[in-house]
Design a protein around this motif. Structure first.
Motif, short mmCIF file in Angstrom:
data_model
loop_
_atom_site.label_atom_id
_atom_site.label_comp_id
_atom_site.label_asym_id
_atom_site.label_seq_id
_atom_site.Cartn_x
_atom_site.Cartn_y
_atom_site.Cartn_z
N SER A 23 -7.23 -30.31 74.91
CA SER A 23 -7.80 -29.03 74.97
C SER A 23 -7.00 -28.03 73.97
N ARG A 24 -5.68 -28.27 73.81
CA ARG A 24 -4.78 -27.51 73.21
C ARG A 24 -5.12 -27.79 71.72
N MET A 25 -5.28 -29.15 71.36
CA MET A 25 -5.50 -29.37 69.93
C MET A 25 -6.75 -28.97 69.75
N VAL A 26 -7.75 -28.82 70.34
CA VAL A 26 -9.14 -28.23 70.18
C VAL A 26 -9.04 -26.88 69.73
N LYS A 27 -8.12 -26.13 70.73
CA LYS A 27 -7.98 -24.74 70.23
C LYS A 27 -7.27 -24.40 69.00
N PHE A 28 -6.52 -25.36 68.70
CA PHE A 28 -5.28 -25.24 67.36
C PHE A 28 -6.12 -25.25 66.63
N LYS A 29 -6.99 -26.37 66.37
CA LYS A 29 -8.05 -26.75 65.22
C LYS A 29 -8.90 -25.65 64.91
N LYS A 30 -9.33 -24.87 66.00
CA LYS A 30 -10.17 -23.72 65.75
C LYS A 30 -9.46 -22.37 65.15
N CYS A 31 -8.20 -22.45 64.79
CA CYS A 31 -7.34 -21.55 64.28
C CYS A 31 -7.52 -21.49 62.71
N PHE A 32 -7.96 -22.86 62.56
CA PHE A 32 -8.06 -23.00 61.11
C PHE A 32 -9.17 -22.30 60.50
N ALA A 62 3.82 -30.74 59.63
CA ALA A 62 3.70 -29.38 60.27
C ALA A 62 3.91 -28.41 59.34
N ILE A 63 4.70 -28.29 58.33
CA ILE A 63 4.74 -27.02 57.19
C ILE A 63 3.47 -26.63 56.73
N PRO A 64 2.49 -27.56 56.18
CA PRO A 64 1.31 -27.12 55.67
C PRO A 64 0.46 -26.22 56.63
N TYR A 65 0.68 -26.26 58.03
CA TYR A 65 -0.03 -25.58 59.28
C TYR A 65 0.65 -24.34 59.90
N LYS A 66 1.72 -23.81 58.89
CA LYS A 66 2.35 -22.85 59.50
C LYS A 66 1.56 -21.56 59.77
N LYS A 67 0.70 -21.20 59.14
CA LYS A 67 -0.29 -19.99 59.45
C LYS A 67 -0.74 -20.10 60.75
N ALA A 68 -1.46 -21.33 60.87
CA ALA A 68 -2.17 -21.86 62.09
C ALA A 68 -1.35 -21.84 63.29
N PHE A 69 0.11 -22.12 63.34
CA PHE A 69 0.86 -22.06 64.40
C PHE A 69 0.99 -20.47 64.73
N GLU A 70 1.04 -19.39 63.74
CA GLU A 70 1.29 -18.06 64.09
C GLU A 70 0.09 -17.70 64.72
N ILE A 71 -1.24 -18.20 64.24
CA ILE A 71 -2.54 -17.53 64.93
C ILE A 71 -2.66 -18.12 66.47
N LYS A 73 -0.33 -18.94 68.38
CA LYS A 73 0.74 -18.11 68.91
C LYS A 73 0.20 -16.76 69.87
N VAL A 74 -0.44 -16.23 68.83
CA VAL A 74 -1.27 -14.73 69.38
C VAL A 74 -2.37 -15.24 70.23
N LYS A 75 -3.07 -16.10 70.13
CA LYS A 75 -4.10 -16.51 71.46
C LYS A 75 -3.63 -17.34 72.39
N ALA A 77 -0.60 -17.34 74.80
CA ALA A 77 0.71 -16.55 75.03
C ALA A 77 2.07 -17.70 75.42
N VAL A 78 1.71 -18.67 76.19
CA VAL A 78 2.58 -19.67 76.69
C VAL A 78 3.27 -20.16 75.46
N PHE A 79 2.37 -20.47 74.05
CA PHE A 79 3.08 -20.92 73.03
C PHE A 79 4.22 -20.10 72.36
N ARG A 80 4.44 -18.99 72.75
CA ARG A 80 5.38 -18.31 72.14
C ARG A 80 6.51 -18.70 71.89
N GLU A 81 7.08 -19.23 73.19
CA GLU A 81 8.41 -19.70 73.30
C GLU A 81 8.60 -21.14 72.55
N TYR A 82 7.48 -21.64 72.08
CA TYR A 82 7.81 -22.81 71.39
C TYR A 82 7.64 -22.58 69.94
#
Length: 379
Positions: A23-32, A62-71, A73-75, A77-82
């Motif tokens: 489920s986390r990977m699905v949410k992460f891919k939606k950030c794209f 990981a580096i090419p998806y830097k912007k996706a990581f930032e988005i 993080k906003v969606k 909240a638990v991911f902010r510490e990582y």
């Protein structure tokens, strides 16, 4: 790797967090969808602790998806510490750029195809040049990494192998000019002496091959006659005679000029080739008629393998990790060893060893090392 451990820690933990559930990977891919032109083409991968070269693969994924990581993080909240900070990303990109040449050299020199030894000199030279430049880097982290790596480099590669430097000269794309350039880059003070040292050794080796070679100048007439016989069916007799005469005159001119095959080879222009990788062995095979003796020397030198170990084995620490199965023996195995010892030496001798305190412990999980040949070595 220890020096950059703190910087890449956040990236490792963030990838672990995302890959922990589907489920986390699905949410992460939606950030794209929110980022124009960015697609999820390469999967996020984790590094393996016992394989240091996998660190680059993790950072590069990981580096090419830097912007996706930032988005994300906003969606989430638990991911902010990582999620790594912008400064961590910047330093990670520099680490990744620094590791890239080492990653490529590792794959090239330790590949299963076993590349010819002409690649050795330029690869080691490139690594040394990168380490020297890293000592002047603005990033403190890169400088610290470079200092540690340079100490190890000097330990193993303080002096380049002269024999493998020969092979760089025998690559028609490089020759002596490349050696001059390389030595000037890393050691301009002693560059001239190093080149002359390699050149003198190269000529001495060629003299040995030239003395032992069965091919002499007198054989040139036989070569031209063989050429005539082989091509008489397709080329006119007049043309055969002209080619044969020209070959003989070329041989005579070379003898009169007191130039050997090595002199002629080095005096010719370097080979220009569009592709970075060529089959050097095939080139010498094709030019065997021109450099009969030198091609034999090139064949022997080029056939020296840079390494006989594949990169997966050379740069894996798996064999050095002691787990509970390697550091302990099961009680059944210990009993089998004791029983075998009894068969070899007899029960009475073994009982005397136990009385002297030299017997083997039968405790489960004992850390004692069992050596069947211990007593035999002492005798």
């Amino acid at each position: 790797m220890k020096i950059c451990g703190d910087v890449v820690y956040k990236i490792r933990e963030s990838i672990k967090f995302l890959r922990k559930s589907e489920s986390r990977m699905v949410k992460f891919k939606k950030c794209f969808e929110d980022i124009e032109g960015l697609e999820y083409t390469t999967a996020l991968c984790l590094d393996v602790p016992i394989r240091w070269n996998s660190l680059y693969a993790m950072l590069a994924s990981a580096i090419p998806y830097k912007k996706a990581f930032e988005i994300y993080k906003v969606k989430e909240a638990v991911f902010r510490e990582y999620c790594p900070s912008s400064d961590k990303w910047r330093r990670t990109e520099k680490i990744c750029d620094f590791l890239l040449p080492f990653y490529k050299t590792t794959k090239l020199m330790s590949g299963t195809s076993y590349p010819t030894s002409n690649l050795y000199f330029l690869q080691v030279w490139q690594i040394q040049l990168i380490l020297m430049n890293s000592l002047k880097n603005d990033e403190v982290l890169i400088r610290n990494m470079g200092e540690k790596m340079m100490i190890k480099f000097k330990k193993y590669w303080g002096e380049y192998s002269v024999v493998l430097a020969f092979v760089a000269v025998l690559d028609p794309r490089f020759k002596l000019n490349t050696l001059v350039h390389c030595y000037n880059e890393i050691d301009p003070i002693n560059a001239k002496d190093k080149v002359e040292h390699v050149k003198s050794k190269l000529y001495k080796l060629f003299e040995v091959y030239d003395q032992n070679s069965s091919t002499t100048v007198e054989n040139s007439s036989q070569l031209s006659s063989n050429f005539s016989q082989a091509t008489s069916s397709t080329i006119g007799t007049q043309l055969i005679k002209i080619v044969g005469d020209l070959m003989s005159r070329n041989q005579e001119a070379e003898v009169k000029s007191e130039k050997n095959q090595l002199d002629i080879y080095l005096s010719e222009a370097t080979l220009f080739y569009n592709d970075a990788i060529i089959d050097v062995l095939q080139w010498w095979k094709d030019n065997h008629h021109r450099f009969s003796t030198l091609s034999l020397m090139a064949r022997d030198l080029l056939s020296i393998p840079i390494t006989t170990v594949a990169s997966e084995s050379a740069f894996s620490m798996g064999s050095h990790v002691l787990n509970k199965y390697r550091s302990h023996l099961l009680s059944d195995n210990i009993e089998a060893v004791i029983c075998t010892k009894n068969w070899i030496r007899g029960y009475d001798d073994f009982e005397e060893d136990i009385a002297k305190g030299e017997g083997y412990s039968s405790r489960v999980g004992s850390n004692d090392v069992i050596d069947l040949y211990e007593d035999e070595d002492e005798n």
